[in-house]
Motif scaffolding. Sequence first.
Motif, short mmCIF file in Angstrom:
data_model
loop_
_atom_site.label_atom_id
_atom_site.label_comp_id
_atom_site.label_asym_id
_atom_site.label_seq_id
_atom_site.Cartn_x
_atom_site.Cartn_y
_atom_site.Cartn_z
N THR A 171 -2.92 -2.95 -9.85
CA THR A 171 -3.09 -1.95 -8.79
C THR A 171 -4.56 -1.66 -8.54
O THR A 171 -5.36 -1.58 -9.48
N VAL A 172 -4.89 -1.52 -7.26
CA VAL A 172 -6.22 -1.10 -6.83
C VAL A 172 -6.06 0.25 -6.13
O VAL A 172 -5.10 0.46 -5.39
N TYR A 173 -7.03 1.13 -6.37
CA TYR A 173 -6.98 2.47 -5.79
C TYR A 173 -8.17 2.69 -4.87
O TYR A 173 -9.26 2.17 -5.10
N LEU A 174 -7.96 3.51 -3.86
CA LEU A 174 -9.06 3.96 -3.00
C LEU A 174 -8.98 5.47 -2.93
O LEU A 174 -8.10 6.02 -2.27
N GLN A 175 -9.88 6.12 -3.64
CA GLN A 175 -9.96 7.58 -3.61
C GLN A 175 -10.83 7.99 -2.42
O GLN A 175 -11.98 7.57 -2.33
N MET A 176 -10.26 8.76 -1.52
CA MET A 176 -10.95 9.15 -0.31
C MET A 176 -11.17 10.66 -0.32
O MET A 176 -10.19 11.42 -0.27
N ASN A 177 -12.41 11.08 -0.39
CA ASN A 177 -12.76 12.50 -0.40
C ASN A 177 -13.53 12.85 0.87
O ASN A 177 -14.04 11.97 1.56
N TYR A 197 -4.47 -12.70 1.46
CA TYR A 197 -3.24 -11.92 1.40
C TYR A 197 -3.50 -10.50 1.89
O TYR A 197 -4.53 -9.90 1.59
N TRP A 198 -2.50 -9.98 2.62
CA TRP A 198 -2.61 -8.65 3.23
C TRP A 198 -1.35 -7.85 2.99
O TRP A 198 -0.25 -8.39 2.97
N GLY A 199 -1.53 -6.53 2.85
CA GLY A 199 -0.40 -5.63 2.82
C GLY A 199 -0.03 -5.21 4.23
O GLY A 199 -0.67 -5.61 5.20
N GLN A 200 1.00 -4.38 4.32
CA GLN A 200 1.49 -3.92 5.62
C GLN A 200 0.72 -2.71 6.14
O GLN A 200 0.85 -2.37 7.32
N GLY A 201 -0.05 -2.08 5.29
CA GLY A 201 -0.86 -0.95 5.73
C GLY A 201 -0.22 0.40 5.45
O GLY A 201 1.01 0.50 5.35
N THR A 202 -1.05 1.40 5.33
CA THR A 202 -0.58 2.77 5.15
C THR A 202 -1.40 3.67 6.07
O THR A 202 -2.62 3.55 6.15
N GLN A 203 -0.71 4.56 6.78
CA GLN A 203 -1.36 5.40 7.78
C GLN A 203 -2.06 6.58 7.14
O GLN A 203 -1.46 7.31 6.34
N GLU A 210 0.84 -1.19 0.00
CA GLU A 210 0.00 0.00 0.00
C GLU A 210 0.88 1.25 0.00
O GLU A 210 2.00 1.25 0.52
N SER A 211 0.32 2.32 -0.55
CA SER A 211 0.99 3.63 -0.51
C SER A 211 -0.08 4.70 -0.62
O SER A 211 -1.24 4.42 -0.92
N GLY A 212 0.34 5.95 -0.38
CA GLY A 212 -0.56 7.07 -0.56
C GLY A 212 -1.12 7.67 0.71
O GLY A 212 -1.84 8.67 0.68
N GLY A 213 -0.84 7.03 1.84
CA GLY A 213 -1.33 7.58 3.10
C GLY A 213 -0.60 8.87 3.45
O GLY A 213 0.38 9.26 2.82
N ASP A 246 -11.95 8.99 10.14
CA ASP A 246 -11.35 8.13 9.12
C ASP A 246 -9.89 7.83 9.43
O ASP A 246 -9.26 7.02 8.74
N THR A 247 -9.35 8.48 10.45
CA THR A 247 -7.96 8.24 10.82
C THR A 247 -7.75 6.79 11.20
O THR A 247 -8.44 6.25 12.06
N ALA A 248 -6.80 6.14 10.54
CA ALA A 248 -6.53 4.72 10.77
C ALA A 248 -5.39 4.27 9.87
O ALA A 248 -5.00 4.99 8.95
N VAL A 249 -4.91 3.07 10.13
CA VAL A 249 -4.06 2.39 9.16
C VAL A 249 -4.98 1.64 8.20
O VAL A 249 -5.86 0.89 8.64
N TYR A 250 -4.79 1.85 6.93
CA TYR A 250 -5.62 1.21 5.91
C TYR A 250 -4.84 0.05 5.29
O TYR A 250 -3.70 0.21 4.85
N TYR A 251 -5.51 -1.09 5.27
CA TYR A 251 -4.92 -2.31 4.75
C TYR A 251 -5.63 -2.77 3.49
O TYR A 251 -6.85 -2.75 3.41
#
Length: 124
Positions: A76-82, A113-119, A4-7, A88-93
């Motif tokens: 790649t999968v994306y999550l656009q958060m508006n 399967y899981w990623g390591q998360g992004t804050q 994951e990235s983008g946090g 909403d504060t959290a680690v997103y996996y």
Amino acid sequence: QLVESGGGLVQAGGSLRLSCAASGRTFSSYFVGWFRPAPGKEREFVSACSRSGTSTYYADSVKGRFSISRDNAKNTVYLQMNSLKPEDTAVYYCAAKPTNSYGVWRRENEYNYWGQGTQVTVSS
């Protein structure tokens, strides 16, 4: 492997786009979801999309604010958060489930399967 990235840190009302990059050639056969921790419970379902990306699913708490999409050519999968809120504060996996069937999976123990998360931190 999922990465994951983008946090980051954003003010309330702002936006972020998370990415989940996968390795391997069979990414298009995976149902992919996003989760975040819930106090005292298993990870909370946030959003998911079908293998093709044509079907998308959201938790009530993010519906209308978050949008999930995928690019199978880029694995790649994306999550656009508006309209982000402090809650909403959290680690997103990011999580993936290999499947040949049609369905919706919203529980963390259903994913392989899981990623390591992004804050993600949203300040008020």
